[in-house]
Write an enzyme that holds these catalytic residues in place. Structure first.
Site, PDB file in Angstrom:
ATOM      1  N   SER A 168       0.839  -1.195   0.000  1.00  0.00           N
ATOM      2  CA  SER A 168       0.000   0.000   0.000  1.00  0.00           C
ATOM      3  C   SER A 168       0.875   1.247   0.000  1.00  0.00           C
ATOM      4  CB  SER A 168      -0.905   0.014   1.233  1.00  0.00           C
ATOM      5  OG  SER A 168      -0.118   0.246   2.388  1.00  0.00           O
ATOM      6  N   LYS A 169       0.218   2.382   0.013  1.00  0.00           N
ATOM      7  CA  LYS A 169       0.940   3.656  -0.026  1.00  0.00           C
ATOM      8  C   LYS A 169       2.011   3.773   1.048  1.00  0.00           C
ATOM      9  CE  LYS A 169      -2.764   3.322  -0.050  1.00  0.00           C
ATOM     10  NZ  LYS A 169      -4.024   2.704  -0.185  1.00  0.00           N
TER      11      LYS A 169
END
Length: 477
Positions: free
Chosen positions: A241-242
């Site tokens: 994820s980010k």
RNA sequence: GGUCCCAUCGUCUAACGGUUAGGACGCUGGCCUCUCACGCCGGUAAUACGGGUUCGAAUCCCGUUGGGAUCACCA
């Protein structure tokens, strides 16, 4: 066996196109190309709240950048096919395989929390299943009636046979109270109607598969073959994820990565063919196979991606790298506008003398400013060390020699340096570095002969004279 | 918590019953060298654990542990 292979990539347009999605698309693409089948793109935009046109564009841009071309015209958009799904809902309703449910979202949420608190599985309790849900004045959702007993087997080309107890599955919503069908229902209808032979997708969908199979059966459609590919994880082994850095595919374009490096990296994440690391597009199409996909999740490793990018920069065609660099130069504000075609040869020269040392296009651009800016700033430390009174005569001598030279070819430049070395009875190291600082402002650059040659007479003389002044100013202090 | 999936160097992977467990990234020692790099040579490091099956197990089976996914009127 002789059936023509048809696969699809079916992203939902609710954000940028991320790395995991790209890999899924890539696997589908390679599988289709290898078998001479069709690869279709389908936009899963039944969630009108979250779907955006920008996201659709991001998907298209990403696919184009990577050269993952899809067949059969414009992508299918589920939001344009609502009547089709409605018709199928009606069919299940008529068969008694689906039913209306009037439980409100709040009630459902309440029961879910309660179940979690008591350590029970939070699944729908089926209270509207036998017609009890006819509460007037409430909008109903439609649920699929899952068999309460028996097992459903998923035959997966990567994981083998996986069986689920139907009792574990609850009655999922196939149509929202506003009339919009939901994902799990639309995939089934579309994959069946679009004639998909293989469903290659992330294994986060594995748990959805038995319910989808049940719906294929209820609808009387053939069940496609499934291949659930493992997830991509971040360095802490949780879903990428980010938090783990950039996950948008286009962010990598902006960071100066080459599409072929991205493709090569991603395909090797979870797939392998012997010891081979470097694959051309053609080799990939030839060698790709679902058997080569592993079962375990893979951690995204930026260092290896960087290594591959470096490899492709090193071995790439200078002209092509130059045209990509041209865009990055503008993106980074080093050029105010892209160089026109007739000046591309110059960028190609800059690329040639740097491609073996720069790992990204951005790095190449940022360390090439002295090739594109007319004026340079001299790094204080470098100036102090190399632009000294002791080197003054050397620079002045070179200025004279360069001024007398018209052909700034690498050979001629080299000859001049060698002459100076002989006259001064010193090594190249002693004279190259002051010149490098004079010409670039720093201590890092391509080979000194190439540097002088590419910069050309005018800029070289201008900068060397500047350097002489610099020495004068310093010693005056 | 229920269900499902997964398990070879730090990471990506090869070895699909018999190998000194191989390659690559990274890290690292050396060589090369006009800077930075590239390149070349070498090194480091793994079968999660415990039981079986077998002449023989990284490989097959079971269990344990660990990790992941999923359980929405999201996809």
């Amino acid at each position: 066996m002789t059936e023509k292979i048809r696969v699809r990539f079916a992203p939902s347009p609710t954000g940028y196109l991320h790395i995991g999605g790209v890999r899924t698309a890539l696997f589908n693409y390679l599988f289709a190309r290898k078998h001479g089948g069709s690869f279709v793109l389908r936009i899963e935009d039944t969630d009108v709240e979250r779907s955006t046109d920008e996201s659709i564009q991001a998907i298209l841009d990403g696919m184009e950048w990577l050269g993952l071309d899809y067949d059969e015209g414009p992508p299918v958009r589920q939001s344009r096919r609502i009547p089709l799904y409605q018709e199928h809902v009606e069919r299940l309703l008529a068969q008694g395989r689906a039913y209306p449910c009037t439980c409100s979202p709040e009630e459902l949420e309440e029961r879910r929390k309660q179940a979690l608190k008591e350590g029970r599985t939070p699944k729908y309790d089926g209270r509207c299943r036998e017609g009890g849900g006819a509460v007037h004045g409430r909008k109903a959702v439609i649920r699929f009636k899952t068999p309460i007993s028996g097992t459903t087997e998923v035959v997966d080309m990567i994981h083998g046979i996986i069986s689920f107890d139907n009792s574990q599955l609850d009655d999922l919503i196939i149509r929202r109270s506003d009339g919009m069908p939901t994902y799990n229902f639309c995939v089934v209808v579309d994959d069946a109607l679009m004639g998909m032979t293989h469903i290659i997708r992330g294994d986060d969908h594995l748990n959805n598969t038995p319910r989808q199979i049940l719906m294929y059966q209820a609808l009387g459609y053939d069940i496609p073959k499934f291949a659930h590919v493992p997830m991509i994880l971040g360095s802490d082994k949780t879903r990428l994820s980010k938090r783990h850095g950039a996950t948008s595919i286009m962010a990598y374009k902006e960071m100066g990565y080459l599409p072929e490096a991205m493709i090569n990296y991603l395909v090797r994440l979870g797939w392998g063919a012997g010891d081979q690391e470097i694959f051309s597009r053609e080799e990939l199409i030839e060698k790709f196979s679902l058997d080569g996909i592993g079962k375990s999740p893979a951690v995204f490793n930026p260092e290896k991606l960087l290594w591959l990018n470096h490899h492709y920069i090193k071995t790439g065609d200078p002209e092509r790298i130059a045209s990509l660099l041209n865009g990055i130069l503008v993106q980074k504000g080093i050029l105010t506008e892209p160089y026109p075609g007739e000046k591309m040869g110059y960028i190609a020269e800059v690329v040639k003398c740097q491609q073996e040392k720069r790992k990204t296009l951005v790095e190449m651009a940022e360390l090439s400013t002295y090739f594109f800016k007319r004026d340079i700033a001299i790094d204080e430390k470098a100036g102090k060390k190399y632009l000294t009174p002791e080197n003054l005569l050397l620079l002045e001598d070179l200025i004279l020699k360069f001024a007398a030279l018209d052909d700034f070819s690498v050979e001629k430049i080299q000859a001049i340096f060698e002459k100076v070395m002989a006259e001064k009875e010193t090594g190249l190291g002693k004279i190259a570095q002051p010149v490098r600082v004079a010409l670039t402002g720093g201590t890092v650059s391509p080979g000194i002969f190439e540097l002088v040659s590419i910069l050309g007479k005018e800029l070289v003389l201008k900068r060397m004279k500047k350097a002489v002044e610099y020495i004068g100013n310093r010693s005056a202090d």
